[in-house]
Design a protein around this motif. Structure first.
Motif, short mmCIF file in Angstrom:
data_model
loop_
_atom_site.label_atom_id
_atom_site.label_comp_id
_atom_site.label_asym_id
_atom_site.label_seq_id
_atom_site.Cartn_x
_atom_site.Cartn_y
_atom_site.Cartn_z
N SER A 92 -10.35 -1.71 1.80
CA SER A 92 -9.66 -2.42 0.72
C SER A 92 -8.15 -2.26 0.84
N SER A 93 -7.69 -1.08 1.30
CA SER A 93 -6.24 -0.90 1.46
C SER A 93 -5.74 -1.75 2.63
N GLN A 96 -5.53 -5.34 1.38
CA GLN A 96 -4.41 -5.51 0.46
C GLN A 96 -3.07 -5.25 1.14
N HIS A 98 -1.84 -2.28 2.11
CA HIS A 98 -1.23 -1.00 1.79
C HIS A 98 -1.20 -0.11 3.03
#
Length: 105
Positions: A92-93, A96, A98
């Motif tokens: 998920s990072s 996104q 990140h």
């Protein structure tokens, strides 16, 4: 056949038999060394080595033929759940954008 007590060398037929046994043993050892290990054996060895340092892990990569490979070690339900949580956070990072896990993992 008994060795001659006056002579420290073995009789020639016994010496030849021993030489042949040694030669066969060395030939068998060379065959074992040359034998290519199976993917399962290599994966097991890798799990053992990495498992000395990590409680659980997943290794993603590609073999020399370009095929994707995944090697996973999680001996308990808790370890498996921890890896799943880590995957979710990591992926998920990445999605996104990140940088949170890029240096650590």
């Amino acid at each position: 056949m008994q060795p001659d007590p006056d002579n420290s060398t073995l009789p020639s037929d016994e010496a030849l038999r021993i030489k042949e046994l040694v030669r066969e043993a060395l030939a068998a050892q060379l065959v074992n060394i040359k034998k290519r290990h199976t993917e399962k054996e290599l994966s097991g060895s890798l799990k053992s080595i990495v498992g000395e340092f990590l409680d659980c892990f997943v290794l993603f990569g590609f073999d020399l033929d370009g095929e994707p490979k995944i090697i996973k070690l999680a001996n308990t339900k808790q370890a498996d759940a921890a890896l799943r949580t880590l995957f979710i956070r990591l992926f998920s990072s990445e999605i996104q954008g990140h940088e949170e896990y890029n240096d650590e993992y």
